[in-house]
Design a protein around this motif. Structure first.
Motif, PDB file in Angstrom:
ATOM      1  N   TYR A 130       0.509  53.119  34.528  1.00  0.00           N
ATOM      2  CA  TYR A 130       1.183  53.968  34.500  1.00  0.00           C
ATOM      3  C   TYR A 130      -0.417  54.753  34.509  1.00  0.00           C
ATOM      4  O   TYR A 130      -1.722  54.006  34.391  1.00  0.00           O
ATOM      5  N   PRO A 131      -0.631  55.815  34.126  1.00  0.00           N
ATOM      6  CA  PRO A 131      -1.666  56.836  35.059  1.00  0.00           C
ATOM      7  C   PRO A 131      -2.595  57.050  33.292  1.00  0.00           C
ATOM      8  O   PRO A 131      -3.475  58.415  33.147  1.00  0.00           O
ATOM      9  N   TRP A 132      -2.566  56.115  32.690  1.00  0.00           N
ATOM     10  CA  TRP A 132      -4.152  56.206  31.361  1.00  0.00           C
ATOM     11  C   TRP A 132      -4.663  54.516  31.034  1.00  0.00           C
ATOM     12  O   TRP A 132      -3.933  53.354  31.630  1.00  0.00           O
TER      13      TRP A 132
ATOM     14  N   CYS B 288      14.968  45.984  40.667  1.00  0.00           N
ATOM     15  CA  CYS B 288      14.830  46.966  39.899  1.00  0.00           C
ATOM     16  C   CYS B 288      14.499  48.050  39.960  1.00  0.00           C
ATOM     17  O   CYS B 288      14.264  48.562  41.000  1.00  0.00           O
ATOM     18  N   ASP B 289      15.122  48.922  39.202  1.00  0.00           N
ATOM     19  CA  ASP B 289      15.018  50.520  39.173  1.00  0.00           C
ATOM     20  C   ASP B 289      13.495  50.689  39.703  1.00  0.00           C
ATOM     21  O   ASP B 289      12.768  50.606  39.068  1.00  0.00           O
ATOM     22  N   PRO B 290      13.526  51.533  40.195  1.00  0.00           N
ATOM     23  CA  PRO B 290      11.962  51.807  41.257  1.00  0.00           C
ATOM     24  C   PRO B 290      11.778  53.297  40.802  1.00  0.00           C
ATOM     25  O   PRO B 290      10.548  53.765  40.943  1.00  0.00           O
ATOM     26  N   TYR B 291      12.409  54.190  39.722  1.00  0.00           N
ATOM     27  CA  TYR B 291      12.030  55.100  39.202  1.00  0.00           C
ATOM     28  C   TYR B 291      11.572  55.126  37.654  1.00  0.00           C
ATOM     29  O   TYR B 291      11.016  55.917  37.043  1.00  0.00           O
ATOM     30  N   SER B 292      12.007  54.205  36.575  1.00  0.00           N
ATOM     31  CA  SER B 292      11.599  54.242  35.278  1.00  0.00           C
ATOM     32  C   SER B 292      10.032  53.431  35.015  1.00  0.00           C
ATOM     33  O   SER B 292       9.757  53.244  33.952  1.00  0.00           O
ATOM     34  N   ASN B 293       9.319  53.255  36.390  1.00  0.00           N
ATOM     35  CA  ASN B 293       7.808  53.447  35.998  1.00  0.00           C
ATOM     36  C   ASN B 293       7.238  53.392  37.352  1.00  0.00           C
ATOM     37  O   ASN B 293       7.735  53.490  38.829  1.00  0.00           O
TER      38      ASN B 293
END
Length: 294
Positions: A94-96, A237-242
């Motif tokens: 995550y970018p923080w 796993c879904d590559p877009y929700s993270n």
């Protein structure tokens, strides 16, 4: 996806001193993803809505959190997490930066509540969580609710995450306690099951053993998209929700988890089953399958 509108009621409390841990302390924030909604925002509007409020229990010195989450036609899939981080710095792509809340709270607790000075931030497998849960109202069979969500980050070769989104992997363990959530892990859907299950006595039971594997103990498993040697059959796993690759183990209440203090049957902990749980989080996460390179 746009950033939501967020309104913050800053924490405030009674008593003297800047941080008086014996006093009451309350605060909240709320908001919506539907940017066309004009203030005042309310739960009864047709827009998405989320709210988290908190207050200090001055008797037990614990915290009480109240969560509300409502989807809308424009935003039918929303997730609301209450996180307590054991680390500071990069967190799962995550970018923080995370602030190491549990470390900060340890220092503050020692400062104000005279806790033992050698208290350490919990590390698996020695990691127990005590939580009192009261699910008041739910939104139907599609509403998932995690009794607790465990998140960690390490590379597929076992190395420490360093912010490289191509090789870091965020790993999640979630127990879904909505009794209407089915098991997608089935004998005819082995790609949605972990390659093996570790039984109460420590025996590995492989998913191909369709008479011994506890399929109903799992909602689903998905492997990291950057897993070069994922065991076939596999679903990534879904590559877009993270922001980076992730690996997810979603559990359902089952007797196999009783040894760790988790729910054992459908409906445990759900609406009308107000309960305090003592969860051996470290013990559970330590016996689950996670992908590593051979």
């Amino acid at each position: 996806m746009n950033q939501p509108l967020v309104y913050h009621n800053w924490s405030s409390g009674g008593g003297s001193g800047v941080l008086n841990f014996q006093s009451s302390l309350t605060g909240s924030f709320y908001g919506t993803y539907d940017l066309h909604v004009e203030s005042p925002l309310s739960l009864t509007s047709n827009a998405s809505y989320f709210s988290v409020s908190w207050k200090k229990n001055t008797t037990s010195q614990s915290w009480i959190f109240h969560h509300i989450l409502k989807a809308s036609p424009n935003y039918p899939w929303l997730t609301l997490y209450l996180r307590a981080d054991t680390m500071s710095g990069i967190s799962g792509g995550y970018p923080w930066d995370t602030c190491g809340m549990m470390q900060q709270m340890h220092r503050l607790s020692f400062l104000f509540c005279d806790f033992v000075p050698d208290m350490q931030v919990p590390v698996s497998p020695n990691f127990t969580v005590i939580i009192t849960l009261d699910v008041i109202q739910i939104g139907g069979p599609q509403s998932q609710f995690d009794l607790i969500d465990i998140g960690g980050c390490w590379k597929n070769n076992g190395g420490t995450c360093d912010g490289d989104i191509d090789s870091d992997v965020t790993r999640y363990v979630e127990m879904i306690i909505n009794p209407q959530t089915p098991s997608w892990c089935r004998p005819d859907s082995l790609d949605l099951c972990p390659p093996y299950h570790v039984s109460i006595n420590g025996t590995k039971i492989y998913r191909e053993d369709t008479t011994g594997f506890p399929f109903s103990a799992y909602h689903l498993y998905c492997s990291p998209p950057n897993a070069a040697y994922a065991e076939s059959p596999a679903m990534a796993c879904d590559p877009y929700s993270n922001p980076q690759a992730q690996e997810i183990v979603q559990l359902l209440p089952h007797p196999e988890w009783a040894i760790h203090g988790y729910p054992t049957k459908q409906g445990d902990g759900w609406v009308g089953d107000f309960c305090t749980w003592t969860l051996d989080v470290g013990g559970l996460s330590n016996c689950l399958y996670f992908y590593q390179v051979p």
